[in-house]
Design a protein around this motif. Structure first.
Motif, PDB file in Angstrom:
ATOM      1  N   ASP A 189      -2.977  89.374  29.635  1.00 56.01           N
ATOM      2  CA  ASP A 189      -3.891  90.087  30.537  1.00 56.01           C
ATOM      3  C   ASP A 189      -3.594  91.575  30.581  1.00 56.01           C
ATOM      4  OD1 ASP A 189      -5.131  87.724  31.183  1.00 56.01           O
ATOM      5  OD2 ASP A 189      -3.832  87.350  32.923  1.00 56.01           O
ATOM      6  N   ILE A 190      -2.410  91.979  30.123  1.00 54.86           N
ATOM      7  CA  ILE A 190      -2.060  93.390  30.308  1.00 54.86           C
ATOM      8  C   ILE A 190      -1.796  94.156  29.008  1.00 54.86           C
ATOM      9  CG2 ILE A 190      -1.160  92.961  32.650  1.00 54.86           C
ATOM     10  CD1 ILE A 190       1.655  93.372  31.483  1.00 54.86           C
ATOM     11  N   ILE A 191      -1.759  93.461  27.877  1.00 52.07           N
ATOM     12  CA  ILE A 191      -1.526  94.169  26.597  1.00 52.07           C
ATOM     13  C   ILE A 191      -2.306  93.480  25.481  1.00 52.07           C
ATOM     14  CG2 ILE A 191       0.584  92.865  25.998  1.00 52.07           C
ATOM     15  CD1 ILE A 191       1.766  95.542  24.942  1.00 52.07           C
ATOM     16  N   GLY A 192      -2.740  94.254  24.494  1.00 48.90           N
ATOM     17  CA  GLY A 192      -3.467  93.696  23.344  1.00 48.90           C
ATOM     18  C   GLY A 192      -4.970  93.796  23.535  1.00 48.90           C
ATOM     19  N   GLY A 193      -5.732  93.458  22.485  1.00 44.68           N
ATOM     20  CA  GLY A 193      -7.194  93.525  22.542  1.00 44.68           C
ATOM     21  C   GLY A 193      -7.661  94.947  22.774  1.00 44.68           C
ATOM     22  N   THR A 194      -8.442  95.145  23.827  1.00 39.79           N
ATOM     23  CA  THR A 194      -8.974  96.490  24.105  1.00 39.79           C
ATOM     24  C   THR A 194      -7.970  97.348  24.870  1.00 39.79           C
ATOM     25  OG1 THR A 194      -9.954  95.650  26.133  1.00 39.79           O
ATOM     26  CG2 THR A 194     -11.382  95.725  24.179  1.00 39.79           C
ATOM     27  N   GLU A 216      12.012  87.503  33.611  1.00 42.18           N
ATOM     28  CA  GLU A 216      12.725  88.405  32.683  1.00 42.18           C
ATOM     29  C   GLU A 216      12.440  87.992  31.236  1.00 42.18           C
ATOM     30  OE1 GLU A 216      13.264  90.940  34.037  1.00 42.18           O
ATOM     31  OE2 GLU A 216      14.984  91.082  35.376  1.00 42.18           O
ATOM     32  N   ALA A 217      12.342  86.685  30.985  1.00 47.78           N
ATOM     33  CA  ALA A 217      12.018  86.236  29.619  1.00 47.78           C
ATOM     34  C   ALA A 217      10.622  86.744  29.238  1.00 47.78           C
ATOM     35  CB  ALA A 217      12.079  84.711  29.539  1.00 47.78           C
ATOM     36  N   LYS A 218       9.719  86.730  30.202  1.00 50.57           N
ATOM     37  CA  LYS A 218       8.365  87.247  29.953  1.00 50.57           C
ATOM     38  C   LYS A 218       8.405  88.757  29.699  1.00 50.57           C
ATOM     39  CE  LYS A 218       5.527  87.631  33.514  1.00 50.57           C
ATOM     40  NZ  LYS A 218       4.591  87.288  34.615  1.00 50.57           N
ATOM     41  N   HIS A 219       9.204  89.476  30.484  1.00 47.31           N
ATOM     42  CA  HIS A 219       9.295  90.930  30.284  1.00 47.31           C
ATOM     43  C   HIS A 219       9.855  91.256  28.900  1.00 47.31           C
ATOM     44  CE1 HIS A 219       9.663  91.436  34.964  1.00 47.31           C
ATOM     45  NE2 HIS A 219       8.512  90.927  34.568  1.00 47.31           N
ATOM     46  N   ILE A 220      10.872  90.477  28.476  1.00 46.31           N
ATOM     47  CA  ILE A 220      11.469  90.718  27.151  1.00 46.31           C
ATOM     48  C   ILE A 220      10.378  90.577  26.075  1.00 46.31           C
ATOM     49  CG2 ILE A 220      13.082  89.765  25.440  1.00 46.31           C
ATOM     50  CD1 ILE A 220      14.920  89.012  27.881  1.00 46.31           C
ATOM     51  N   GLN A 221       9.571  89.532  26.221  1.00 51.94           N
ATOM     52  CA  GLN A 221       8.486  89.304  25.251  1.00 51.94           C
ATOM     53  C   GLN A 221       7.446  90.422  25.313  1.00 51.94           C
ATOM     54  OE1 GLN A 221       6.572  85.491  25.670  1.00 51.94           O
ATOM     55  NE2 GLN A 221       5.467  85.710  23.729  1.00 51.94           N
ATOM     56  N   LEU A 222       7.110  90.848  26.530  1.00 52.23           N
ATOM     57  CA  LEU A 222       6.148  91.942  26.711  1.00 52.23           C
ATOM     58  C   LEU A 222       6.643  93.217  26.013  1.00 52.23           C
ATOM     59  CD1 LEU A 222       3.685  93.340  28.228  1.00 52.23           C
ATOM     60  CD2 LEU A 222       5.336  93.904  30.014  1.00 52.23           C
ATOM     61  N   PHE A 223       7.931  93.520  26.222  1.00 57.67           N
ATOM     62  CA  PHE A 223       8.463  94.759  25.660  1.00 57.67           C
ATOM     63  C   PHE A 223       8.510  94.699  24.135  1.00 57.67           C
ATOM     64  CE2 PHE A 223      10.926  95.164  29.903  1.00 57.67           C
ATOM     65  CZ  PHE A 223       9.797  95.687  30.520  1.00 57.67           C
ATOM     66  N   LYS A 224       8.752  93.510  23.586  1.00 58.90           N
ATOM     67  CA  LYS A 224       8.734  93.367  22.120  1.00 58.90           C
ATOM     68  C   LYS A 224       7.320  93.638  21.593  1.00 58.90           C
ATOM     69  CE  LYS A 224      12.417  89.953  21.553  1.00 58.90           C
ATOM     70  NZ  LYS A 224      12.631  88.504  21.560  1.00 58.90           N
ATOM     71  N   GLN A 225       6.336  93.070  22.278  1.00 62.55           N
ATOM     72  CA  GLN A 225       4.954  93.264  21.842  1.00 62.55           C
ATOM     73  C   GLN A 225       4.551  94.729  21.979  1.00 62.55           C
ATOM     74  OE1 GLN A 225       2.217  90.318  23.308  1.00 62.55           O
ATOM     75  NE2 GLN A 225       0.444  91.574  22.767  1.00 62.55           N
ATOM     76  N   PHE A 226       4.991  95.333  23.088  1.00 62.84           N
ATOM     77  CA  PHE A 226       4.708  96.754  23.289  1.00 62.84           C
ATOM     78  C   PHE A 226       5.280  97.563  22.130  1.00 62.84           C
ATOM     79  CE2 PHE A 226       6.655 100.793  24.279  1.00 62.84           C
ATOM     80  CZ  PHE A 226       5.532 101.543  24.591  1.00 62.84           C
ATOM     81  N   ARG A 227       6.525  97.256  21.757  1.00 63.49           N
ATOM     82  CA  ARG A 227       7.193  98.046  20.714  1.00 63.49           C
ATOM     83  C   ARG A 227       6.422  97.973  19.391  1.00 63.49           C
ATOM     84  NH1 ARG A 227      13.459  97.674  18.572  1.00 63.49           N
ATOM     85  NH2 ARG A 227      13.383  99.609  17.420  1.00 63.49           N
ATOM     86  N   HIS A 279       2.944  96.576  36.233  1.00 66.49           N
ATOM     87  CA  HIS A 279       3.116  95.117  36.248  1.00 66.49           C
ATOM     88  C   HIS A 279       4.592  94.739  36.232  1.00 66.49           C
ATOM     89  CE1 HIS A 279      -1.193  95.171  35.364  1.00 66.49           C
ATOM     90  NE2 HIS A 279      -1.180  93.983  35.938  1.00 66.49           N
ATOM     91  N   HIS A 280       5.380  95.484  35.473  1.00 64.04           N
ATOM     92  CA  HIS A 280       6.816  95.216  35.458  1.00 64.04           C
ATOM     93  C   HIS A 280       7.393  95.426  36.859  1.00 64.04           C
ATOM     94  CE1 HIS A 280      11.120  96.164  34.169  1.00 64.04           C
ATOM     95  NE2 HIS A 280      10.935  94.879  34.010  1.00 64.04           N
ATOM     96  N   TRP A 281       7.056  96.545  37.445  1.00 66.98           N
ATOM     97  CA  TRP A 281       7.550  96.888  38.786  1.00 66.98           C
ATOM     98  C   TRP A 281       7.195  95.812  39.820  1.00 66.98           C
ATOM     99  CZ3 TRP A 281       3.852  98.276  42.660  1.00 66.98           C
ATOM    100  CH2 TRP A 281       4.434  98.590  43.894  1.00 66.98           C
ATOM    101  N   LEU A 282       5.962  95.300  39.751  1.00 66.42           N
ATOM    102  CA  LEU A 282       5.507  94.294  40.740  1.00 66.42           C
ATOM    103  C   LEU A 282       6.476  93.113  40.820  1.00 66.42           C
ATOM    104  CD1 LEU A 282       1.661  94.010  40.019  1.00 66.42           C
ATOM    105  CD2 LEU A 282       2.731  94.744  42.171  1.00 66.42           C
ATOM    106  N   GLU A 283       7.013  92.703  39.668  1.00 64.23           N
ATOM    107  CA  GLU A 283       7.930  91.559  39.677  1.00 64.23           C
ATOM    108  C   GLU A 283       9.370  91.983  39.963  1.00 64.23           C
ATOM    109  OE1 GLU A 283       5.294  88.393  37.189  1.00 64.23           O
ATOM    110  OE2 GLU A 283       6.839  89.392  36.036  1.00 64.23           O
TER     111      GLU A 283
END
Ligand SMILES: [Fe+2]
Ligand SMILES: [Fe+2]
Length: 303
Positions: A23-28, A107-118, A185-189
């Motif tokens: 919902d927060i990264i990828g696509g558009t 935290e496991a989700k954040h790790i995955q998010l940051f990998k995708q971001f990178r 989104h990171h901050w919210l959690e």
């Protein structure tokens, strides 16, 4: 300590948030490389007057990319640490078990998010940017310390995230909206994590003498020293990434200035903002006033 944090309330807040990576990264949802990613208070590119505006923006984006990479790194030690803390008391308070497992899952989700971001960053930016690591080696070095020292480091990191977002990111209208959304989104959690860390620190300090508490505080400082060493290395990587991304070769004098300004910028970002955070200091003080005094005696170095 009279903070009012409970496992039940942290779990309820966390369940109400619950965003998904897709919902927060990828696509558009793309990064806009015409905009800065980091607030100037952390990037400190304006303190390098020999850079033009485009070069400053590129360095700012390198720092933004590394910011999320470094969170990915530190979260690799937070994840096993939280699981180890939960494991011995799985038969105890149900809210405690669920809140800690939710924390680890986030935290496991954040790790995955940051990998995708990178990956997305490198695709759009066009230059590979080296980051300190590998994450497993850093996690192993940190987790070898006294659990109270590790818990204090975690507390520091998660309050630091709050401060970065609320004080410097939320109202900065210059920043790329997509990058800002990831930080939001990171901050919210992380809001819930900081409260759970406070409870973890308290439970690990329980029954310790003042001397044993201060041993944990010294190990927190040692971990800070280890991170500081990593930041020195990171500044060298950033200098190299900057030169490759811009094609500009800095003179020796410019490189020295780059190193000194950027090391201090990194120290403030990752060490100073946590060590001087009022909530971190309040928790230290609740363990023993000596703990707060010890940290206050060294934190000016990281401003
Ligand atoms: Fe996180
Ligand atoms: Fe966290």
């Amino acid at each position: 300590m009279n903070h009012g944090y409970t496992y039940q309330a942290a779990l309820a807040s966390s369940e109400a948030i619950n965003w998904r990576i897709e919902d927060i990264i990828g696509g558009t949802k793309r990064l806009d490389f015409s905009k800065p990613f980091m607030p100037e208070t952390f990037a400190r590119v304006d303190k390098l007057p020999f850079l033009n505006d485009e070069e400053k923006r590129i360095l700012n984006q390198i720092r933004g990319n590394i910011y999320l990479c470094i969170f990915g790194l530190v979260e690799e030690f937070i994840l096993p640490f939280v699981l180890d803390h939960a494991r011995p008391q799985l038969q105890g308070d149900d809210y405690r078990v669920r809140a800690l497992l939710k924390f680890a899952c986030e935290e496991a989700k954040h790790i995955q998010l940051f990998k995708q971001f990178r990956r997305e960053f490198e695709e759009g930016f066009g230059t590979d940017c080296a980051v300190i690591g590998p994450p497993e080696a850093i996690a192993q070095a940190i987790l070898a310390h006294d659990p109270l020292g590790v818990a204090l480091t975690t507390l520091h990191i998660e309050w630091m995230v709050q401060r970065h977002y609320v004080d410097s990111i939320k109202d900065d209208q210059e920043l790329d909206p997509q990058f800002k959304s990831l930080l939001r989104h990171h901050w919210l959690e992380e809001v819930q994590h900081a409260k759970l860390d406070t409870l973890m620190v308290e439970s690990l300090a329980q029954g310790r003498t003042e001397e044993e508490i201060m041993k944990g505080v010294e190990e927190y400082i040692e971990i800070g020293g280890f991170i500081d060493g990593g930041l020195k290395q990171q500044v060298e990587f950033d200098l190299d990434s900057f030169e490759r991304a811009t094609g500009r070769k800095l003179t020796d004098a410019e490189k020295d200035e780059f190193r000194s300004v950027q090391l201090q910028a990194n120290r403030w970002t990752y060490l100073g903002t946590g060590m001087t955070h009022e909530k971190v200091l309040a928790t230290l003080e609740s363990l023993t006033p000596k703990a707060r005094q010890r940290i206050e005696s060294i934190s000016p170095v990281f401003s």
